[in-house]
Design an enzyme around this catalytic site. Structure first.
Site, PDB file in Angstrom:
ATOM      1  N   HIS A 106       0.813  -1.210   0.000  1.00 19.88           N
ATOM      2  CA  HIS A 106       0.000   0.000   0.000  1.00 19.88           C
ATOM      3  C   HIS A 106       0.855   1.273   0.000  1.00 19.88           C
ATOM      4  CE1 HIS A 106      -3.745   1.914  -0.057  1.00 19.88           C
ATOM      5  NE2 HIS A 106      -4.325   1.384   1.001  1.00 19.88           N
ATOM      6  N   ASP A 165      -2.172   2.342  -4.487  1.00 19.14           N
ATOM      7  CA  ASP A 165      -3.405   2.757  -3.813  1.00 19.14           C
ATOM      8  C   ASP A 165      -4.504   1.729  -4.061  1.00 19.14           C
ATOM      9  OD1 ASP A 165      -2.250   5.098  -2.868  1.00 19.14           O
ATOM     10  OD2 ASP A 165      -2.776   6.217  -4.686  1.00 19.14           O
TER      11      ASP A 165
END
Length: 506
Positions: free
Chosen positions: A477, A481
């Protein structure tokens, strides 16, 4: 003729070092590249090898001295250039050698042959001796396998460099050896030497605890300043010698909060159960797998997103062309080529899934080196198919088949498992219905495939039975995204549910 021994290049911005240990003393005979002394800088320990064969004539920089780059450390009288003292001693030496030669009349003729650790691969510095196929006294042919070494990822077989008799084993099973270390000695004459009578296990005797070893002067100074005793510092120098870096590490560890234990202590086991247990040391491969997977969890901000794919069209296309495909290309048409193609297609649209973090930079890869996870008897390995985005279905299937077989046989090289940019893991072959794969660092994405299972689905308002597969994308992450991860998985789903999109590049 004498040769000077000077301080080597110590590294960028490092201008001086401390002479920590001399392994030789004046008058000792030395071979080319044999270690003479050890220097200690602010950051690393540097060993100084002998540039020539001969005798150590003079030591200029004693232990504890601080020396600069290219400073003179010692001088070596090269072999054949005898000094005055050596000339004086030659008569008695010759006499003793003549006496010894009569005792050695039955010794084998010809020079002994050293069996060395072969090249292990890029960045691999040590291995474990897993199996000896021969024992001391056995006759071996040239290129006959003597032993097998196990590195972090692959097994390496060591062949005999010459025909003869295995006279001595220096590294028994279970011992750890460095790259280019000596494993054994062969006698080409076919006669075992007297050294073979000594048990090979002697080679595996533990190193000195360091209690009687003189520590580096700089280490003693810092220990005195910090109020530390030698028992509080783990020495990493030769024979357990405590170096400056060891003391600094101990000081840092004492100042830092104690880390949480890696695992909970093992619960007590009843005596009747303990007798039925079997304790087996983890292989180096399994230790590496455990370490890397834990590093991935600790380093990456790992998250997994899921979707499902209707495999009807892929299965129909495969059934229609699999016989023609195998007849023309000599390899079976499987599902992996479809998934590889679909991932390459999706990675072009979502390039961050094919990227990695390097410090404060994100490195985007304009190519796809596809890692294909494969289970082997010794553990999970990930061979890499390079430039998979430029390959045809047939080329992908051939590469997967060939590398899968080499993986199962333990024949993969280190180069074949390095440089991957994205990974596919197929747990469906083992019956897995759903899982969350762990990233293969430094990659930012891994796709998990699962079992194809018939399930009722609503198609155009009607319930139909369709072959469905759950897909799982684990991603970092920090780079990817949520929108990018979901988009990637949707593009893979679309390409598999309508394979014609791959041909049209849609």
């Amino acid at each position: 003729m004498s040769t000077e021994v000077r301080v080597p290049t110590l590294g960028e911005s490092v201008t001086e070092a401390t002479v920590a240990t001399w392994f030789k003393k004046p008058g000792d005979t030395v071979a080319v590249d044999e270690m003479l002394c050890e220097l200690e800088t602010d950051k690393v320990t540097v060993e100084v090898p002998s540039p020539v064969a001969g005798k150590l004539a003079e030591i200029v920089a004693a232990e504890g001295d601080t020396v600069g780059v290219d400073a003179l450390l010692a001088s070596i009288a090269e072999a054949g250039a005898a000094g005055p003292e050596e000339t004086k001693a030659k008569a008695s030496v010759a006499k003793s050698e003549a006496t010894a030669s009569s005792d050695d009349a039955d010794a084998p003729s010809g020079d002994a042959v050293d069996v060395m650790v072969p090249t292990l691969g890029e960045s691999v510095t040590e291995a474990t001796v897993s199996t000896w196929f021969k024992k001391v006294g056995d006759t071996v042919a040239q290129d006959e396998m003597l032993c097998e070494l196990e590195t972090d990822k692959v097994s390496v077989e060591v062949p005999a460099p010459a025909a003869g008799v295995l006279t001595e084993i220096l590294a028994p099973e279970g011992s750890t050896v460095e790259a280019s270390a000596k494993l054994a000695i062969l006698s080409p004459s076919g006669t075992a030497t007297a050294s073979a009578a000594a048990p090979a296990a002697a080679a595996s005797e533990p190193k000195s605890s360091g209690k009687d070893v003189e520590n580096a002067p700089s280490a003693n100074k810092i220990m005195a300043e910090k109020g530390l005793s030698a028992d509080q510092v783990a020495g990493t120098g030769r024979d357990g010698r405590i170096m400056k870096a060891d003391v600094l590490k101990a000081v840092t560890s004492a100042a830092a909060p104690a880390p949480a234990p890696a695992a909970a202590p093992r619960a007590p086991v009843a005596a009747e159960d303990a007798s039925r247990e079997e304790r087996v040391k983890m292989t180096r491969l399994r230790q590496t797998i455990a370490r890397r997977l834990k590093e991935a969890q600790n380093t990456a901000a790992m998250l997994t997103t899921y979707n499902e794919v209707d495999m009807t069209e892929v299965m129909a296309l495969r059934n229609q062309y699999k016989d023609m495909f195998e007849k023309k290309h000599g390899v079976r048409l499987g599902f992996m080529s479809f998934f590889t193609k679909a991932c390459c297609h999706a990675l072009k649209e979502v390039p961050e899934v094919n990227a990695e973090i390097d410090g404060t930079d994100i490195v985007y890869k304009n190519f796809v080196h596809m890692g294909v996870a494969a289970g082997t008897p010794t553990g999970l390995v990930v061979p890499v198919i390079r430039d998979a985005d430029q390959m045809s279905f047939a080329e992908i299937e051939k590469a997967i088949s060939e590398k899968g077989k080499r993986a199962r046989d333990g024949k993969l090289s280190m180069a074949e498992m390095q440089g991957g940019t994205f990974t596919i893991s197929n747990g469906g072959v083992y019956g897995s219905l759903m899982s969350s794969p762990i990233l293969n660092p430094p990659q930012s994405g891994i796709l998990g495939m699962h079992k194809i299972q018939d399930r009722p689905m609503v198609i155009n308002g009607e319930i139909k039975i369709r072959p469905m597969m759950y897909l799982a994308l684990s991603y970092d992450h920090r780079v990817v995204d949520g929108k990018g991860a979901v988009t990637f998985l949707v593009r893979v789903k679309e390409a598999l549910e309508d394979p014609r999109r791959l041909l049209m590049d849609l």
